[in-house]
Design an enzyme around this catalytic site. Structure first.
Site, PDB file in Angstrom:
ATOM      1  N   HIS A   1       1.861  -2.605  -5.285  1.00 26.45           N
ATOM      2  CA  HIS A   1       1.559  -1.609  -6.059  1.00 26.45           C
ATOM      3  C   HIS A   1       3.044  -0.920  -6.670  1.00 26.45           C
ATOM      4  CE1 HIS A   1      -2.117  -1.288  -3.562  1.00 26.45           C
ATOM      5  NE2 HIS A   1      -2.582  -1.537  -4.915  1.00 26.45           N
TER       6      HIS A   1
ATOM      7  N   ASP B   1       4.497   0.888  -3.694  1.00 26.39           N
ATOM      8  CA  ASP B   1       4.851  -0.005  -2.629  1.00 26.39           C
ATOM      9  C   ASP B   1       6.230  -0.217  -2.791  1.00 26.39           C
ATOM     10  OD1 ASP B   1       2.357  -0.099  -1.199  1.00 26.39           O
ATOM     11  OD2 ASP B   1       1.541  -1.720  -2.640  1.00 26.39           O
TER      12      ASP B   1
HETATM   13  C1  XUL Z   1      -9.849  -2.604  -4.684  1.00 24.73           C
HETATM   14  C2  XUL Z   1      -8.881  -3.836  -4.648  1.00 24.73           C
HETATM   15  C3  XUL Z   1      -7.455  -3.451  -4.511  1.00 24.73           C
HETATM   16  C4  XUL Z   1      -6.555  -3.929  -5.767  1.00 24.73           C
HETATM   17  C5  XUL Z   1      -5.138  -3.905  -5.562  1.00 24.73           C
HETATM   18  O1  XUL Z   1     -11.074  -2.981  -4.139  1.00 24.73           O
HETATM   19  O2  XUL Z   1      -9.373  -4.878  -4.552  1.00 24.73           O
HETATM   20  O3  XUL Z   1      -6.884  -4.139  -3.362  1.00 24.73           O
HETATM   21  O4  XUL Z   1      -6.843  -5.119  -5.583  1.00 24.73           O
HETATM   22  O5  XUL Z   1      -4.948  -2.423  -5.793  1.00 24.73           O
END
Ligand code: XUL
Ligand code: MN
Length: 344
Positions: free
Chosen positions: A50, A53
């Site tokens: 992210h 992150d």
């Molecule tokens: C939510 C999900 C998240 C995204 C990344 O369900 O899968 O982990 O993949 O933010």
């Protein structure tokens, strides 16, 4: 470890404290740099991030500070022998995005969402990747009558176009999910994601990420979802995991609930040479009761399951399968698959 040409990734959120809506974390949090040290030993090559992150507290940093933060992250990844697979704007934790970000009713929030996403793109560039994953977490509603879904769909398109325009190298992979955190998501399926891409100002730069659990929550088969996107060369990443029925999003270890369903995901990925196209992401979480010092086994298990299934897929007698299909002897084909899965 023989990896058959595949590269693997996971995100720092996949080593978690185990909090759920009914109780707090049950494991201490591991600092990011300690997580990074675990990747290689577990057989992984790259990191999914992210934006925050990669650069914590980015909302309070200047563009120069963000670049600097991303630069140190790039160095930390390189020191650990890792690459960044993608950067995803985390719009769902900020209070401004409580009721949607790109599709918020309030215009100021929509502007913030696009500006924040541009920061994610800057971070991705510093980290050496042009891939952004767009999980549209709060783009939906709890109450159908509360929002205008036509308007919201156009707002999503507008946001995507603004981002494509901001960076001519950017590729966006939409990660659809039908529910959680919202009850009713605007982009529930891969088909919705692909349609949005087709309508965008540069369809060649919009693809999808298929998550197994998200497909299962829709009652769809993840292998068929993979195939549909691969038919159009639009599968740019995956979040393989597993899911025990139509419940909350479980992110169980890959293959741990339905091994044949996992086998079929590996079969279509391998038959269509996904190893030349993208990285195998494993979006899995340890079971909540797993003690902290043992809470990376879900990653080990998922990666091993994937590789053992590749071996099974590659050992299939394709001539025999063709004969069985020609004879319409699907019962024998069924047995061939079942016995291949049980003979390990
Ligand atoms: C939510 C999900 C998240 C995204 C990344 O369900 O899968 O982990 O993949 O933010
Ligand atoms: Mn995911």
């Amino acid at each position: 470890m023989e990896k058959f040409g595949y590269r693997f990734s996971f995100g720092p959120w996949n080593i978690s404290e185990g909090a759920d809506p009914f109780g707090p974390g049950v494991r201490p949090s591991l600092p990011f740099h300690e997580k990074l040290l675990l990747y290689k030993d577990l057989g992984f090559d790259s990191v999914q991030l992210h934006d925050d992150d990669a650069v914590p507290d980015l909302e309070n940093l200047s563009p120069a500070q963000i670049r600097e933060g991303a630069g140190s992250m790039r160095k930390a990844l390189a020191d650990a022998g890792l690459e960044a697979e993608f950067v995803a704007p985390r719009l769902w934790e900020d209070r401004r995005g409580i009721d949607g970000a790109y599709t918020a009713i309030d215009e100021k929030t929509r502007i913030w969402a696009v500006e924040r996403s541009k920061k994610s793109i800057d971070i991705a560039n510093e980290l050496g990747t042009n891939l952004m994953v767009m999980w549209l977490a709060r783009e939906g509603t709890y109450l159908r009558e509360a929002k205008d879904a036509v308007k919201a769909t156009n707002q999503l398109l507008e946001a995507i176009n603004q981002l494509l325009d901001y960076d001519r190298n950017l590729r966006i992979a939409i990660e659809p999910k039908p529910n959680e955190p919202m009850d009713l998501a605007y982009i529930p399926t891969l088909g919705h994601g692909l349609a949005l891409g087709t309508q965008s100002s540069d369809p060649d730069r919009v693809g999808v990420l298929m998550e197994s659990a998200h497909a299962i929550l829709l009652g769809l088969d993840p292998a068929d979802e993979i195939s549909f996107a691969m038919a159009f060369e639009k599968l740019w990443s995956v979040h393989l995991n597993d899911q025990n029925g139509l419940k909350f999003d479980q992110d169980r270890s890959f293959g741990s609930v339905d091994l044949r369903r996992a086998f079929n995901q590996v079969r279509v990925l391998d038959d269509n040479h996904f190893y030349d196209i993208g990285t195998v992401g494993l979006d899995v979480k340890a079971i909540r009761t797993q003690p902290a010092e043992l809470a990376t086994k879900h990653l080990r298990n998922s990666l091993r399951t994937f590789l053992m299934l590749v071996e099974i897929v590659r050992a299939l007698d394709r001539d025999l399968i063709d004969e069985l299909i020609a004879a319409r002897d699907y019962e024998e084909l069924d047995w061939l698959i079942l016995s291949s899965l049980m003979s390990r």
